[in-house]
Design a protein around this motif. Structure first.
Motif, short mmCIF file in Angstrom:
data_model
loop_
_atom_site.label_atom_id
_atom_site.label_comp_id
_atom_site.label_asym_id
_atom_site.label_seq_id
_atom_site.Cartn_x
_atom_site.Cartn_y
_atom_site.Cartn_z
N ASP A 86 47.53 94.83 25.40
CA ASP A 86 47.93 94.73 26.80
C ASP A 86 46.96 93.84 27.58
OD1 ASP A 86 50.34 95.98 27.15
OD2 ASP A 86 49.51 97.92 27.66
N MET A 87 45.69 93.97 27.28
CA MET A 87 44.70 93.13 27.93
C MET A 87 44.97 91.65 27.63
SD MET A 87 40.56 93.33 27.49
CE MET A 87 39.44 92.29 28.44
N ALA A 88 45.29 91.36 26.39
CA ALA A 88 45.58 89.97 25.99
C ALA A 88 46.86 89.46 26.64
CB ALA A 88 45.69 89.88 24.47
N ASP A 99 43.05 78.78 24.93
CA ASP A 99 43.22 79.01 23.49
C ASP A 99 43.49 80.49 23.26
OD1 ASP A 99 43.03 79.28 20.76
OD2 ASP A 99 41.03 78.43 20.58
N ALA A 100 44.66 80.81 22.72
CA ALA A 100 45.06 82.21 22.52
C ALA A 100 44.08 82.95 21.62
CB ALA A 100 46.46 82.27 21.94
N GLU A 101 43.42 82.22 20.71
CA GLU A 101 42.46 82.86 19.83
C GLU A 101 41.25 83.38 20.60
OE1 GLU A 101 40.66 84.14 16.15
OE2 GLU A 101 42.68 83.87 16.93
N GLY A 425 35.86 74.11 35.59
CA GLY A 425 36.01 73.29 34.40
C GLY A 425 34.71 73.21 33.62
N GLY A 426 34.82 72.74 32.38
CA GLY A 426 33.61 72.63 31.57
C GLY A 426 33.88 72.02 30.22
N LEU A 427 32.90 72.10 29.35
CA LEU A 427 32.98 71.47 28.04
C LEU A 427 33.93 72.24 27.11
CD1 LEU A 427 29.16 70.83 27.72
CD2 LEU A 427 30.92 69.04 27.94
N ARG A 428 34.69 71.51 26.36
CA ARG A 428 35.61 72.11 25.39
C ARG A 428 34.80 72.64 24.21
NH1 ARG A 428 39.93 67.99 23.64
NH2 ARG A 428 40.43 68.20 25.87
N VAL A 429 35.02 73.91 23.88
CA VAL A 429 34.26 74.56 22.83
C VAL A 429 35.15 75.42 21.96
CG1 VAL A 429 32.07 74.61 24.11
CG2 VAL A 429 33.70 76.49 24.38
N THR A 430 34.64 75.77 20.79
CA THR A 430 35.35 76.69 19.90
C THR A 430 35.11 78.12 20.36
OG1 THR A 430 33.51 77.06 18.37
CG2 THR A 430 34.86 75.10 17.99
N VAL A 431 35.71 79.06 19.66
CA VAL A 431 35.52 80.47 19.96
C VAL A 431 34.07 80.91 19.73
CG1 VAL A 431 36.09 81.34 17.67
CG2 VAL A 431 36.63 82.73 19.69
N GLY A 450 28.88 79.79 29.23
CA GLY A 450 28.77 80.02 30.65
C GLY A 450 29.59 79.05 31.47
N ALA A 451 29.13 78.74 32.67
CA ALA A 451 29.91 77.94 33.62
C ALA A 451 30.05 76.49 33.23
CB ALA A 451 29.28 78.04 35.01
N CYS A 452 29.28 76.00 32.25
CA CYS A 452 29.44 74.60 31.83
C CYS A 452 30.38 74.49 30.63
CB CYS A 452 28.10 73.95 31.53
SG CYS A 452 27.19 74.67 30.17
N ALA A 453 30.97 75.62 30.21
CA ALA A 453 31.92 75.63 29.10
C ALA A 453 33.29 76.05 29.61
CB ALA A 453 31.45 76.58 28.01
N SER A 454 34.32 75.59 28.95
CA SER A 454 35.70 75.95 29.29
C SER A 454 36.17 77.03 28.34
CB SER A 454 36.61 74.72 29.20
OG SER A 454 37.96 75.08 29.43
N ASN A 455 36.36 78.23 28.87
CA ASN A 455 36.85 79.34 28.05
C ASN A 455 38.08 79.96 28.70
OD1 ASN A 455 35.17 79.55 25.63
ND2 ASN A 455 33.48 79.87 27.04
N ILE A 456 38.04 81.22 29.05
CA ILE A 456 39.24 81.88 29.58
C ILE A 456 39.52 81.49 31.02
CG2 ILE A 456 40.26 84.13 30.12
CD1 ILE A 456 38.67 85.27 27.75
#
Length: 491
Positions: A86-88, A99-101, A425-431, A450-456
């Motif tokens: 449900d959280m997802a 990224d759904a992963e 916005g931020g740097l594209r990174v893996t999981v 952190g704030a310099c990376a692009s995550n959720i």
């Protein structure tokens, strides 16, 4: 300020190194400290450098929510049933381009992350704050901090509160409390945090792998050799040139508002990542807020634009409302109330335009075309008689007819209302926080968190309080573990 990308230094040009470590972390905020803790716990030799002093980072300015769920002990103690699924579902609805992963991993490991946070030396109070507020006023551990109860999201996933706040009274202090504990843990592990020390460039080998960073501290300078470098140097809201180039909506904060960031949120971390082939994404993403609640009574009003039309459910999360305001014609918006619902915003960020005896006078006073607001109110009031809001499905507890003159309106227009905000916005990174290049391949030895990376979190309309602290600490930990493993293999 500048948008200039620092030129990397070739390791072959360096005659000496000031330090030799397994993992170098640039930035001592929530993301960087979490990465350093995890890397050190894996047995890596870790060094953290930061341009500011202890607790001068943006993390220390945050209220302290961590967005956690999936069935944490606090949720269960408060009587709520949650699941990673449900959280997802909710996070995918709010951040469809993520990224759904990343969402899956974050949600499935959220309970473990809850325990890790408490292992730093505190306990979330096992209590729930039921009201509509920006931050719990007391030490209550849990509250709704997003749009979980709003339509259409409550139909996508069962609404459950996920805003976990440390037991600190008031709107701020929770994040600095946790960060202080994390820094104390670093001290106990023997990890040095070297303050007033700025990274000036990354160091690379002949294959383009990142092998360290150059630094400057007052009149001193040098270079640190490292098996891996974790960039955790914050966003760019304090860099006027980068804001103008990538997130121009944030320039509204210069008219009447406040950038939410420390003086070193100038985008250097993002530019360091780009210097070695990293790619930045969602750079136009921005968070804005100018909450008109509490008190909850304010939610019984309706939000209209200069055309007299509603544009978002009034009981939405304050950041979502603000994001929609910025999309309206002329970025003009007003909160309309009648004499039965009139109240004063707790924070005082909006000014009362005026009071009017008739809707016609209110239309003239707000510059709304004649008859437009009258039509909107007539439609709203007709449905509100039975507690319904068919247009935006606002929660019935906030739906009442607005038919008791005189009327009043608060101005939510940026520049007239006080807004604060930050870049997303931020740097594209893996999981695992690995920096990704334009070709999709990881840049060896480079990480961003952190704030310099692009995550959720990448868009203010889909943000929930606690997402940045949650993802900074969670993905920071993953980056620290991965960086430690890579550094061991490279030595």
């Amino acid at each position: 300020m500048t948008t200039e990308i620092p030129t990397p230094i070739s390791a072959s040009e360096l005659r000496s190194w000031s330090d030799d470590v397994d993992v170098l972390v640039i930035g001592a905020g929530m993301g960087g400290v979490s990465a350093a803790l995890e890397a050190a716990s894996e047995g890596a030799r870790v060094l953290v450098i930061d341009r500011g002093g202890r607790l001068t980072c943006t993390t220390a300015m945050a209220g302290g929510h961590f967005y956690l769920g999936g069935g944490t002990p606090l949720q269960e103690a408060a009587g709520f049933t949650d699941s990673p699924e449900d959280m997802a579902k909710y996070l995918r609805a709010m951040s469809p381009e993520c990224d759904a992963e990343k969402i899956r991993v974050y949600c499935e490991n959220s309970v473990e992350h809850f325990h890790w946070l408490e292992s730093l030396g505190f306990s979330f109070e096992r209590s729930f704050f039921p009201g509509k507020a920006v931050v719990q006023p007391g030490t209550e551990g849990l509250m709704y901090t997003g749009n979980e109860k709003c339509w259409p999201f409550h139909e996508i996933a069962a609404p459950v509160p996920r805003g976990h706040k440390p037991p600190i009274v008031g709107d701020t202090g929770g994040a600095s409390f946790v960060l202080e504990l994390a820094l104390d843990r670093l001290d106990a592990l023997g990890v040095e945090v070297r303050y007033d020390t700025a990274a000036t460039a990354l160091v690379t080998d002949t294959d383009g792998a990142v092998t360290g960073a150059a630094w400057k501290r007052f009149a001193e300078s040098g270079a640190i050799r490292a098996g891996a470098v974790v960039i955790a140097a914050g966003g760019f809201v304090l860099n006027s040139d980068m804001v103008a180039a990538y997130a121009p909506r944030l320039t509204a904060l210069m008219r009447r508002g406040m950038p939410l960031g420390n003086s070193y949120d100038d985008g250097l971390g993002i530019r360091l990542g780009e210097s070695v082939g990293g790619v930045a994404e969602h750079m136009d993403g921005a968070f804005f807020t100018s909450p008109f609640y509490p008190p909850e009574e304010m939610l019984k009003g309706i939000l209209v634009n200069v055309e007299g039309s509603r544009f978002v459910s009034e009981d939405s999360y304050h950041g979502r409302v603000s994001s929609f305001v910025f999309e309206q014609p002329g970025q003009q918006a007003f909160l309309v109330l009648d004499s039965a619902t009139m109240a004063e915003p707790h924070y005082g960020f909006q000014s009362l335009v005026d009071g009017w005896e008739t809707i016609e006078e209110m239309e003239q006073g707000l510059g709304i075309p004649a008859g437009a607001l009258d039509k909107t109110l007539a439609s709203y009031n007709a449905a509100a008689e039975s507690g319904q809001d068919p247009e935006f499905r606002k929660a019935s507890e906030f739906v009442v007819p607005l038919d008791n003159p005189p009327y009043g309106a608060y101005d939510l227009t940026p520049g007239k209302a006080f807004y604060s905000g930050f870049t997303m916005g931020g740097l594209r990174v893996t999981v695992d926080g690995q920096l990704l290049g334009a070709d999709g391949a990881a840049v060896h030895g480079a990480y961003a968190v952190g704030a310099c990376a692009s995550n959720i979190a990448y868009d203010g309309a889909g943000y929930a309080s606690g997402t940045q602290l949650g993802e900074a600490s969670f993905f920071g930990r993953r980056a620290g573990r991965h960086a430690a493993a890579v550094a061991r293999r490279s030595r």
